[in-house]
Enzyme design. Sequence first.
Site: not given
Lengths: 504, 149
Positions: A197-198
């Site tokens: 998850h960026c």
Amino acid sequence: MTGNMHLGVEEPIRECQYNQICTHNSSPMDTPHTKKRKSKRKWQVFPGRNRFYCNGRIMMAKQTGVFYLTMVLILVTSGLFFAFDCPFLASNLTPAIPAIGGVLFVFVMGMLLRASFSDPGVLPRATPEEAADIERQIDATNGPSGPGYRPPPRTREVLINGQTVKLKYCFTCKIFRPPRASHCSLCDNCVERFDHHCPWVGNCVGRRNYRFFYLFILSLSFLTLFIFAFVITHVILRSNRTGFLSALKDSPICVFLDGCTVLEVVVCFFSVWSIVGLSGFHTYLISSNQTTNEDIKGSWSSKRGKGNYNPYSYGNFITNCCAALCGPLPPSLIDRRGFVQPDTPQPAAQTNGTGACPPNQVQSHMCAQDQCIQSTKFVLQAATNPLLHSQPIILGGGPTLQAKSSLGGPCSTLTPSQPSLPSSIPGLTCGGELLALRDSEIHCHHHLHHQHFISPEETPSPPAALPCATHLGHHVHPAQLFNPVSQDSLHEDSVRGLVKLSSV
Amino acid sequence: MAETHSLQDLRQAAVASKVFVQRDYTSGTICKFQTKFPAELESRIDKQQFEETMQTLNNLYAEAEKLGGRSYLEGCLACLTAYTIFLCMETHYEKVLKKIAKYIQEQNEKIFAPLGLLLTDPIERGLRVVSFPTSKHHAGRSVPWLDCH
């Protein structure tokens, strides 16, 4: 409500009469459009923790603060470069510099927006029938469990290209996750080929947007190197003309220009180290066809044992690269802009859309119905009893809630008093790390760690019940509803049934 | 009102059932469904027919996800145009999905409907299962359990 009545296609009219009873209630999920629109779009009833814009065309994570920071950094740095450095460079060196810079900038922004706004490959949650079918299969494998016994974590083993891979059961989505899929606790979705998850991109990076993410960081590396190099060049060239400029040295314009240059250099310097490093890392991942997830866990590392290899790799790095970047782009599985069909079963964790009348008013009724039907299986095994008659949980009706609490109860008992707290922590931590620019790689991994530490231990009831809670609104007080259940064995059966289905 | 409503549902529910055919992951993450004939359908449909249908579906999905010259070309072209090309044309995958939808519709009309079965398009279930609702009472009152026991 005549506006809702026409939707009772296959449902008897009494469904809509229930609607009339509870129309005066509204849940937080209600949008102003609900009353005007005839049916909802699927994104409006999406059970995950995503945000949708432009009527479902854009999909992002809930926390987007860092994404805006990314945008600001890129825009400001590039803007300063084009405004102050490019005129000098274009006239003194070549006009190709701003041209190339422009192309790079447009490409970077395009890839960033594409990575941020698209569906990363979210797996839709299981419909109630699917969930029950899987449940049945697991029961058949594990055998019956006694009261109060917590069944072991559910896994399935599958042999892929000679390697044994464990498929885990996701309690929130009620599916066995496909290989390489993982549940993102921040977005509360299972994502195919989950990478990480960026927060910088404001979205998960998964199967459908990995190539955009990779091209984004790759082009951003080139852009930062480009800007860095030419800003330095500009400074050097300008300092060669010190004689000419010394007279203007203390003028505010000069000071301002110096400030801009310093800012650009600082941003680019830190970005170069982090972004270039990250690009290098992802290039390695692509060439070996691994996800960040797998690399961190060392799933396919030879250190784990002899004969441990990556079953997904195509053998050579060229094919792996081509497959990751130029392979076919799978379509979105969640169909966010489609309309919720009245006769389509909705996902298990969000049992509010099954009814003919989509507005939220009847959803609580439907939730209670489905839950009750599910749990009735267990109740019937015990004995017939009047508690089969489920009362819809009508919001705002105090006495009614109390009266038939037993089976209607579980819906509300699962109402968490808090949203899934563990998963909100990474979001906060991330926000706190905004300033450490050069650690973007660590940030992305950081979230990954959180996601990892959380998902195996994720307490099923809060996430599973969250959609339940959202459409029940926050009017329900758990305390007053969970009363005689524990004292009656039949109640126990039904509660156990519900607990079994919706939690561990 | 609510009481009788539920009981009627339960009775109706006992008639409706769905059979799910899960994904087959032995070849990796490509979309492939198990061709093993489910026991619940033994009395309803010919085994050969079922396997043939599943095999055709698997082949179609394999075609959608195939890595070859065509998909690479499409990918490179898309990258060069910054993926704006997909505003005008469909991806290869989407084209094949349409083909699959058409095939499923044909199969339903010709083979499954006369037997009282209905094959749902897996794309509606997130490419996770192929489901066979086996009741003519295919309504919103979908029952979560099967009547087999």
